[in-house]
Write a protein that holds these residues in place. Structure first.
Motif, PDB file in Angstrom:
ATOM      1  N   ASP A   1       1.074  -1.042   0.229  1.00 47.84           N
ATOM      2  CA  ASP A   1      -0.267   0.320   0.412  1.00 47.84           C
ATOM      3  C   ASP A   1       0.633   1.496   0.669  1.00 47.84           C
ATOM      4  OD1 ASP A   1      -2.135  -1.372   0.381  1.00 47.84           O
ATOM      5  OD2 ASP A   1      -1.716  -1.859   2.598  1.00 47.84           O
ATOM      6  N   PHE A   2       1.822   1.385   0.769  1.00 43.54           N
ATOM      7  CA  PHE A   2       2.715   2.489   0.725  1.00 43.54           C
ATOM      8  C   PHE A   2       3.962   2.655   0.248  1.00 43.54           C
ATOM      9  CE2 PHE A   2       0.783   2.191   5.538  1.00 43.54           C
ATOM     10  CZ  PHE A   2       0.109   3.298   5.132  1.00 43.54           C
ATOM     11  N   GLY A   3       4.158   1.418  -0.496  1.00 44.78           N
ATOM     12  CA  GLY A   3       5.673   0.942  -1.412  1.00 44.78           C
ATOM     13  C   GLY A   3       6.687   0.970  -0.166  1.00 44.78           C
ATOM     14  N   THR A   4       6.748   2.320   0.567  1.00 43.72           N
ATOM     15  CA  THR A   4       8.528   2.639   1.566  1.00 43.72           C
ATOM     16  C   THR A   4       7.161   3.188   3.006  1.00 43.72           C
ATOM     17  OG1 THR A   4       9.991   2.589   0.349  1.00 43.72           O
ATOM     18  CG2 THR A   4      10.784   3.182   2.202  1.00 43.72           C
ATOM     19  N   VAL A   5       8.045   2.444   3.730  1.00 39.10           N
ATOM     20  CA  VAL A   5       7.180   3.019   5.778  1.00 39.10           C
ATOM     21  C   VAL A   5       8.643   3.560   5.903  1.00 39.10           C
ATOM     22  CG1 VAL A   5       6.278   2.577   7.759  1.00 39.10           C
ATOM     23  CG2 VAL A   5       4.905   1.246   5.221  1.00 39.10           C
ATOM     24  N   TYR A   6       8.671   4.519   6.260  1.00 32.38           N
ATOM     25  CA  TYR A   6       9.675   4.824   7.253  1.00 32.38           C
ATOM     26  C   TYR A   6       9.683   4.761   8.565  1.00 32.38           C
ATOM     27  CZ  TYR A   6      11.029   6.841   2.709  1.00 32.38           C
ATOM     28  OH  TYR A   6      11.538   6.820   1.643  1.00 32.38           O
ATOM     29  N   PRO A   7      10.263   4.796   9.335  1.00 35.20           N
ATOM     30  CA  PRO A   7      10.099   4.499  10.448  1.00 35.20           C
ATOM     31  C   PRO A   7       9.655   5.762  11.402  1.00 35.20           C
ATOM     32  CG  PRO A   7      12.618   4.631  10.123  1.00 35.20           C
ATOM     33  CD  PRO A   7      12.345   4.346   8.831  1.00 35.20           C
ATOM     34  N   PHE A   8       9.360   6.330  12.381  1.00 39.76           N
ATOM     35  CA  PHE A   8       8.857   7.253  13.143  1.00 39.76           C
ATOM     36  C   PHE A   8      10.070   8.379  13.410  1.00 39.76           C
ATOM     37  CE2 PHE A   8       7.220  10.589  16.364  1.00 39.76           C
ATOM     38  CZ  PHE A   8       6.094  10.482  15.756  1.00 39.76           C
ATOM     39  N   GLY A   9      11.119   7.941  13.770  1.00 34.19           N
ATOM     40  CA  GLY A   9      12.533   9.218  13.635  1.00 34.19           C
ATOM     41  C   GLY A   9      13.066   9.296  12.448  1.00 34.19           C
ATOM     42  N   SER A  10      12.182   9.183  11.373  1.00 30.42           N
ATOM     43  CA  SER A  10      12.919  10.044  10.447  1.00 30.42           C
ATOM     44  C   SER A  10      11.269  10.727  10.017  1.00 30.42           C
ATOM     45  CB  SER A  10      12.994   8.966   9.329  1.00 30.42           C
ATOM     46  OG  SER A  10      11.881   8.051   8.795  1.00 30.42           O
ATOM     47  N   LEU A  11      10.696  11.487  10.785  1.00 31.54           N
ATOM     48  CA  LEU A  11       9.278  12.125  10.053  1.00 31.54           C
ATOM     49  C   LEU A  11      10.114  13.550   9.958  1.00 31.54           C
ATOM     50  CD1 LEU A  11       6.342  12.781   9.852  1.00 31.54           C
ATOM     51  CD2 LEU A  11       6.287  13.023  12.518  1.00 31.54           C
ATOM     52  N   THR A  12      10.832  14.254  10.726  1.00 29.44           N
ATOM     53  CA  THR A  12      11.221  15.684  10.304  1.00 29.44           C
ATOM     54  C   THR A  12      12.236  15.775   8.485  1.00 29.44           C
ATOM     55  OG1 THR A  12      13.419  15.598  11.891  1.00 29.44           O
ATOM     56  CG2 THR A  12      11.231  16.096  12.158  1.00 29.44           C
ATOM     57  N   ASP A  13      12.533  13.971   8.593  1.00 29.10           N
ATOM     58  CA  ASP A  13      12.820  14.479   7.239  1.00 29.10           C
ATOM     59  C   ASP A  13      13.178  13.875   6.018  1.00 29.10           C
ATOM     60  OD1 ASP A  13      16.232  14.011   9.005  1.00 29.10           O
ATOM     61  OD2 ASP A  13      15.940  11.752   9.257  1.00 29.10           O
ATOM     62  N   ARG A  14      11.747  12.999   6.134  1.00 32.09           N
ATOM     63  CA  ARG A  14      10.254  13.205   4.865  1.00 32.09           C
ATOM     64  C   ARG A  14       9.228  14.103   4.305  1.00 32.09           C
ATOM     65  NH1 ARG A  14      12.770  10.534   2.656  1.00 32.09           N
ATOM     66  NH2 ARG A  14      11.406  10.240   1.119  1.00 32.09           N
ATOM     67  N   LEU A  15       9.681  15.113   6.221  1.00 32.52           N
ATOM     68  CA  LEU A  15       7.887  16.088   5.667  1.00 32.52           C
ATOM     69  C   LEU A  15       8.303  17.411   4.582  1.00 32.52           C
ATOM     70  CD1 LEU A  15       7.223  16.955   9.385  1.00 32.52           C
ATOM     71  CD2 LEU A  15       5.849  15.763   8.012  1.00 32.52           C
ATOM     72  N   PRO A  16      10.154  17.117   4.374  1.00 32.65           N
ATOM     73  CA  PRO A  16      10.346  18.321   2.983  1.00 32.65           C
ATOM     74  C   PRO A  16       9.687  17.426   1.593  1.00 32.65           C
ATOM     75  CG  PRO A  16      12.310  17.935   4.405  1.00 32.65           C
ATOM     76  CD  PRO A  16      11.173  16.643   4.841  1.00 32.65           C
ATOM     77  N   HIS A  17       9.382  16.551   1.587  1.00 32.38           N
ATOM     78  CA  HIS A  17       9.552  15.759   0.689  1.00 32.38           C
ATOM     79  C   HIS A  17       7.979  15.489  -0.198  1.00 32.38           C
ATOM     80  CE1 HIS A  17      13.554  14.230   0.267  1.00 32.38           C
ATOM     81  NE2 HIS A  17      13.045  13.468   1.104  1.00 32.38           N
ATOM     82  N   ALA A  18       6.544  16.864   1.185  1.00 35.51           N
ATOM     83  CA  ALA A  18       6.038  15.768   1.216  1.00 35.51           C
ATOM     84  C   ALA A  18       4.690  17.179   0.693  1.00 35.51           C
ATOM     85  CB  ALA A  18       4.813  14.971   1.854  1.00 35.51           C
ATOM     86  N   ASP A  19       4.149  17.166  -0.398  1.00 35.56           N
ATOM     87  CA  ASP A  19       2.749  17.897  -0.438  1.00 35.56           C
ATOM     88  C   ASP A  19       1.209  18.288   0.437  1.00 35.56           C
ATOM     89  OD1 ASP A  19       4.141  18.569  -3.295  1.00 35.56           O
ATOM     90  OD2 ASP A  19       3.641  16.768  -3.826  1.00 35.56           O
ATOM     91  N   PHE A  20       1.426  16.724  -0.051  1.00 34.10           N
ATOM     92  CA  PHE A  20       0.010  16.326   1.514  1.00 34.10           C
ATOM     93  C   PHE A  20       0.796  15.584   2.649  1.00 34.10           C
ATOM     94  CE2 PHE A  20      -1.676  17.456  -2.458  1.00 34.10           C
ATOM     95  CZ  PHE A  20      -2.809  18.143  -2.211  1.00 34.10           C
ATOM     96  N   VAL A  21       0.517  16.318   4.524  1.00 28.97           N
ATOM     97  CA  VAL A  21       0.583  15.149   4.983  1.00 28.97           C
ATOM     98  C   VAL A  21      -0.788  14.451   5.975  1.00 28.97           C
ATOM     99  CG1 VAL A  21       2.217  15.262   7.501  1.00 28.97           C
ATOM    100  CG2 VAL A  21       2.753  16.448   5.119  1.00 28.97           C
ATOM    101  N   ILE A  22      -0.609  13.663   5.554  1.00 30.89           N
ATOM    102  CA  ILE A  22      -1.948  13.195   6.158  1.00 30.89           C
ATOM    103  C   ILE A  22      -1.578  12.659   7.828  1.00 30.89           C
ATOM    104  CG2 ILE A  22      -4.074  12.012   6.364  1.00 30.89           C
ATOM    105  CD1 ILE A  22      -1.865  12.377   3.189  1.00 30.89           C
ATOM    106  N   ALA A  23      -2.517  13.066   8.860  1.00 31.50           N
ATOM    107  CA  ALA A  23      -1.656  12.497  10.692  1.00 31.50           C
ATOM    108  C   ALA A  23      -3.087  11.585  11.080  1.00 31.50           C
ATOM    109  CB  ALA A  23      -1.842  13.428  11.101  1.00 31.50           C
ATOM    110  N   VAL A  24      -2.748   9.975  10.670  1.00 29.99           N
ATOM    111  CA  VAL A  24      -3.576   9.280  11.026  1.00 29.99           C
ATOM    112  C   VAL A  24      -3.139   8.381  12.529  1.00 29.99           C
ATOM    113  CG1 VAL A  24      -3.082   7.310   9.115  1.00 29.99           C
ATOM    114  CG2 VAL A  24      -5.757   8.152  10.269  1.00 29.99           C
ATOM    115  N   ALA A  25      -1.901   9.071  13.136  1.00 29.16           N
ATOM    116  CA  ALA A  25      -1.464   7.439  14.037  1.00 29.16           C
ATOM    117  C   ALA A  25      -2.478   7.411  15.220  1.00 29.16           C
ATOM    118  CB  ALA A  25      -0.022   7.855  14.044  1.00 29.16           C
TER     119      ALA A  25
END
Length: 299
Positions: free
Chosen positions: A139-163
């Motif tokens: 479904d996701f292709g790649t799932v990144y660990p929670f600790g890398s959230l700040t590394d992934r945010l700059p790449h996203a056009d839409f960020v969906i919080a559902v945790a």
């Protein structure tokens, strides 16, 4: 509570269970009519032998549809169209494409998966953030660990919080993390209000740190009338309704009835929550309750 074996918590926002807990002299199982269980994870229940189950399986597709609607509403400026119509103003403009845009889904459980599938179906590129990193996820292709959230945010056009709401996810969208997002990015929160530090988000929206937000959950509910979020032009506010479809109340009741019959017949229960983690782990072992012959008093 005295003499009750089973408690069905219909109002998932209520704090009554914690208040009544001292009277629970034989409670064995608590079921809640929601996916989130944070209101029930007070220390006495969390540390007890009482089994906790939730209503996973009822809301996934409905929330995913809601998120898709929000993504399209932002990209196509549907709010601007409605505003112009009310003003009888012919306001021609270009809108954004969603095909090829990037969505980061923070929360890789069943609701996050349903969101990922739906966004992929309309052409978005999707990645996830979850407890465990993995590649090749269907479904996701790649799932990144929670600790890398700040590394992934700059790449996203839409960020969906559902945790789920845990110590790790509480306040995860704050001044620091919001500042790492694209100025053109939108934040969508359909998880828990406490995922977002509201004051930090207001400042980020006012300062153009991010382009917009769609919020279905809030730190304080109902959202106070004095909140600036109500009148911000780049914010969509909804009253904790993203999963509530026509027929959702009977569906919640039917899930509990099914679990009750399982408990009475000694079969494994659905949706057993790991009270240390705060959610139902994938592949979790089910719990077996009383047999049909066992005395039961449900509250």
């Amino acid at each position: 509570m005295p003499g009750t074996d089973i408690l069905f918590v219909w109002d998932f926002l209520s704090t009554a269970v914690a208040d009544a807990w001292p009277a629970a002299d034989r409670l064995r199982w608590v079921h809640v009519a929601s996916a989130g269980v944070d209101r029930l994870l007070f220390p006495e229940l969390r540390d007890s032998d009482v089994v906790l189950t939730n209503s996973r399986g009822v809301f996934e597709e409905s929330i995913a549809e809601y998120v898709l609607g929000l993504v399209i509403a932002f990209a196509k400026d549907l709010v601007g169209t409605v505003d112009a119509q009310r003003e009888r103003r012919w306001h021609h403009r270009e809108t954004e494409r969603v095909v090829g845009r990037t969505a980061l889904v923070v929360g890789s459980g069943p609701i996050g998966r349903a969101i990922a599938r739906m966004l992929r179906a309309v052409g978005l590129r999707v990645a996830g953030v979850g407890r465990a990193a993995r590649d090749g996820d269907p479904d996701f292709g790649t799932v990144y660990p929670f600790g890398s959230l700040t590394d992934r945010l700059p790449h996203a056009d839409f960020v969906i919080a559902v945790a789920p709401l845990t110590e790790q996810t509480e306040g995860m969208f704050n001044a620091t993390t919001l500042a790492t997002m694209k100025p053109s990015a939108r934040l969508i929160n359909v998880g828990r209000g406490a995922h977002v530090v509201t004051d930090d988000l207001v400042r980020a929206l006012e300062g153009g740190v991010i382009a917009g937000a769609a919020l279905d959950v809030f730190e304080e509910e109902p959202l106070p009338a004095s909140s600036p979020l109500w009148s911000m032009p780049n914010v969509l506010v909804s009253p904790h309704m993203s999963g509530d479809f026509v027929g959702w109340l009977p569906a919640l009741a039917e899930l509990f009835v099914d679990n009750f019959h399982r408990w009475r017949s000694g079969r494994p229960l659905r949706n057993v929550v790991d009270k240390k983690l705060g959610y139902v782990p994938t592949g979790a072992a089910a719990w077996t309750g009383a047999t049909e012959e066992g005395a039961t008093h449900a509250g």
